[in-house]
Design an enzyme around this catalytic site. Structure first.
Site, PDB file in Angstrom:
ATOM      1  N   SER A 146       0.842  -1.197   0.000  1.00 27.18           N
ATOM      2  CA  SER A 146       0.000   0.000   0.000  1.00 27.18           C
ATOM      3  C   SER A 146       0.875   1.243   0.000  1.00 27.18           C
ATOM      4  O   SER A 146       2.022   1.217   0.482  1.00 27.18           O
ATOM      5  CB  SER A 146      -0.893   0.003   1.239  1.00 27.18           C
ATOM      6  N   TYR A 160      -1.662  -0.725  10.464  1.00 28.34           N
ATOM      7  CA  TYR A 160      -1.937  -1.156   9.093  1.00 28.34           C
ATOM      8  C   TYR A 160      -0.767  -0.769   8.190  1.00 28.34           C
ATOM      9  O   TYR A 160      -0.281  -1.588   7.397  1.00 28.34           O
ATOM     10  CB  TYR A 160      -3.226  -0.505   8.595  1.00 28.34           C
TER      11      TYR A 160
END
Length: 255
Positions: A146, A160
């Site tokens: 990501s 995350y």
């Protein structure tokens, strides 16, 4: 350039919707036989499989909790049996932020849940797939990181972001480890991609507008912006590429 994945068997984790669905459909459209994995959204997984079949491809659907090691092993075993062949392509797409929460308020339970769904799943699905790929002397593994791995993510997404950073680094290590066996390992790092459960759940309308305002190309991404690159990594066109991370973010982050 026409990508031909005929007779290749692919497992795409978390492919009941969003980016995973787009990847599964893309690979199926290139001729791959696709195993569609899901956790709880069976209807979505069946829809993905049906889209592949309607286009003339082959697909099977398998359920598994990728934070459970026994279920991971079952998933890969069923995926290998689905078309009577070992895996040629593994896309470790499944992942989740779970919840936005600051480090100050983080609990061990939430920390572990986030790390397990993003890192443990990638490690142990890959581990289960390695023997079959080694036996075939080839394979392509594509991991999903990501933009958050580079910029730390938005508010409350520190763990995350850390988990996606771990996936990015793991990709490089696996690439070195598996190269002698003809197995390539690469990574895709999406930026702001709409039409996904992720942003529908975790990003406000104000946050979406702010994200798009920071993208040089002036728009958000869509799942199909990711799927083509995954197909490229799965194909012979990328046969001399391993350990790389492809950034897909409209210019929001440039290396």
């Amino acid at each position: 350039m026409k990508i031909d994945l005929s007779n290749k068997v692919a497992l795409v984790t978390g492919s009941g919707g969003g980016i995973g669905r787009a990847i599964a459909i893309e690979l199926g459209g290139c001729g791959a036989k696709v195993v569609v994995h899901y956790l709880g959204n069976r209807e979505g997984a069946e829809e993905t499989a049906n889209e592949i079949r309607k286009a003339g491809g082959e697909a099977a659907v398998v359920q598994a909790d990728l934070t459970d090691l026994e279920q991971i092993e079952r998933l890969v075993a069923e995926a290998e049996k689905a078309f009577g062949s070992g895996l040629d392509i593994l896309v470790n797409n499944a992942g989740n932020m779970v919840e936005r929460r600051s480090i100050e308020n983080m609990t061990y339970e939430l920390y572990k849940e986030i790390m397990d769904v993003n890192v443990l799943s990638t490690v142990f699905v890959t581990k289960a797939a390695i023997p079959g790929m080694k036996a075939r002397g080839a394979g392509s593994i594509i991991n999903m990181s990501s933009l958050a791995a580079h910029n730390g993510g938005g508010p409350g997404s520190g763990i995350y972001a850390a988990s996606k950073g771990a996936v990015l680094t793991l990709t490089k290590s696996l690439a070195k480890e598996l190269a002698p066996n003809g197995i390539r390992v690469n990574c895709v790092a999406p930026g702001f991609i709409e039409e996904t459960k992720f942003h529908a759940t975790f990003t406000s309308e104000e946050g979406k507008r702010a994200s798009i305002a920071g993208i040089p190309l002036g728009r958000s991404g869509v799942p199909q912006d990711i799927s083509g690159i995954v197909a490229y990594f799965a194909s012979s066109y990328s046969s001399f590429i391993t350990g790389e991370t492809f950034e897909i973010n409209g210019g929001n982050f440039m290396r």
